[in-house]
Design a protein around this motif. Structure first.
Motif, PDB file in Angstrom:
ATOM      1  N   GLU A   1      10.486 -48.724 -34.691  1.00 51.78           N
ATOM      2  CA  GLU A   1       9.270 -48.229 -35.328  1.00 51.78           C
ATOM      3  C   GLU A   1       8.193 -49.314 -35.344  1.00 51.78           C
ATOM      4  OE1 GLU A   1      10.653 -45.210 -38.723  1.00 51.78           O
ATOM      5  OE2 GLU A   1      11.572 -47.199 -38.749  1.00 51.78           O
ATOM      6  N   ILE A   2       8.591 -50.525 -35.612  1.00 49.91           N
ATOM      7  CA  ILE A   2       7.638 -51.629 -35.633  1.00 49.91           C
ATOM      8  C   ILE A   2       7.082 -51.857 -34.231  1.00 49.91           C
ATOM      9  CG2 ILE A   2       7.360 -54.102 -36.083  1.00 49.91           C
ATOM     10  CD1 ILE A   2       9.568 -53.758 -38.238  1.00 49.91           C
TER      11      ILE A   2
ATOM     12  N   ARG B   1      -1.169 -49.383 -31.726  1.00 50.40           N
ATOM     13  CA  ARG B   1      -2.231 -49.815 -32.631  1.00 50.40           C
ATOM     14  C   ARG B   1      -3.633 -49.562 -32.092  1.00 50.40           C
ATOM     15  NH1 ARG B   1      -0.324 -54.572 -30.431  1.00 50.40           N
ATOM     16  NH2 ARG B   1      -1.901 -55.897 -29.495  1.00 50.40           N
TER      17      ARG B   1
ATOM     18  N   GLU C   1      -1.437 -47.121 -38.270  1.00 41.66           N
ATOM     19  CA  GLU C   1      -0.155 -47.570 -37.728  1.00 41.66           C
ATOM     20  C   GLU C   1       0.629 -48.384 -38.751  1.00 41.66           C
ATOM     21  OE1 GLU C   1      -2.953 -50.882 -36.995  1.00 41.66           O
ATOM     22  OE2 GLU C   1      -3.086 -48.751 -36.670  1.00 41.66           O
ATOM     23  N   TRP C   2      -0.054 -48.821 -39.795  1.00 38.73           N
ATOM     24  CA  TRP C   2       0.629 -49.579 -40.830  1.00 38.73           C
ATOM     25  C   TRP C   2       1.701 -48.731 -41.517  1.00 38.73           C
ATOM     26  CZ3 TRP C   2       0.447 -47.971 -45.877  1.00 38.73           C
ATOM     27  CH2 TRP C   2      -0.519 -47.024 -46.194  1.00 38.73           C
TER      28      TRP C   2
ATOM     29  N   VAL D   1       4.695 -49.180 -39.393  1.00 32.50           N
ATOM     30  CA  VAL D   1       5.222 -50.535 -39.611  1.00 32.50           C
ATOM     31  C   VAL D   1       5.955 -50.590 -40.942  1.00 32.50           C
ATOM     32  CG1 VAL D   1       4.600 -52.940 -40.025  1.00 32.50           C
ATOM     33  CG2 VAL D   1       3.509 -51.694 -38.181  1.00 32.50           C
TER      34      VAL D   1
ATOM     35  N   GLY E   1       9.283 -49.014 -40.688  1.00 29.28           N
ATOM     36  CA  GLY E   1      10.205 -49.895 -39.961  1.00 29.28           C
ATOM     37  C   GLY E   1      10.693 -51.050 -40.815  1.00 29.28           C
ATOM     38  N   VAL E   2       9.790 -51.619 -41.596  1.00 30.79           N
ATOM     39  CA  VAL E   2      10.172 -52.732 -42.481  1.00 30.79           C
ATOM     40  C   VAL E   2      11.142 -52.246 -43.546  1.00 30.79           C
ATOM     41  CG1 VAL E   2       9.279 -54.332 -44.223  1.00 30.79           C
ATOM     42  CG2 VAL E   2       8.098 -54.092 -42.039  1.00 30.79           C
TER      43      VAL E   2
ATOM     44  N   TYR F   1      14.510 -51.812 -41.960  1.00 31.98           N
ATOM     45  CA  TYR F   1      15.125 -53.113 -41.690  1.00 31.98           C
ATOM     46  C   TYR F   1      15.667 -53.733 -42.985  1.00 31.98           C
ATOM     47  CZ  TYR F   1      15.733 -57.879 -40.054  1.00 31.98           C
ATOM     48  OH  TYR F   1      16.260 -59.108 -39.733  1.00 31.98           O
TER      49      TYR F   1
END
Length: 82
Positions: free
Chosen positions: A3-4, A11, A17-18, A21, A24-25, A28
Motif C-alpha cells: 500500500e505504501i 502520488r 494518497e496519504w 500510506v 499501509g503504516v 505494518y
C-alpha cells in the motif's frame, strides 16, 4: 508495504494518497506488534482485530471516495474533449 509503495507511485495521479500510506503504516504496525504480545487473551485479540478492521475499513472508504471523485473529474474532462 504494498500500500505504501502504491501510494508513492500514485502520488502524481491522485490526491489523498496519504490515506493509502496511513493504511499501509497501520498494517505494518499491526504486523510488527504481534511478537510483543504473544499470549493475549481471546477477548483482547477479538477487540484488537475488530478495531483494526474498523479503522482500516474507514481509511479504505475515504480513499474510495477520493478515487470516485477523480473518476468523475476524468469523465467530465473526457466529455469536454469529445
Amino acid at each position: 508495504m504494498f500500500e505504501i509503495l502504491a501510494a508513492v507511485q500514485l502520488r502524481k495521479v491522485i490526491k489523498g494518497e496519504w490515506l493509502l500510506v496511513l493504511g499501509g503504516v497501520l498494517s505494518y504496525c499491526w504486523a510488527r506488534s504481534w511478537p510483543f504480545f504473544p499470549k493475549p487473551g481471546a477477548e483482547v485479540l477479538v477487540w484488537l482485530v475488530g478495531a483494526y478492521a474498523i479503522l482500516f475499513g474507514i481509511l479504505l472508504f475515504a480513499f474510495a471516495l477520493r478515487l470516485r471523485s477523480l473518476g468523475n473529474t476524468l469523465k467530465r474532462q473526457l466529455m469536454v474533449m469529445a
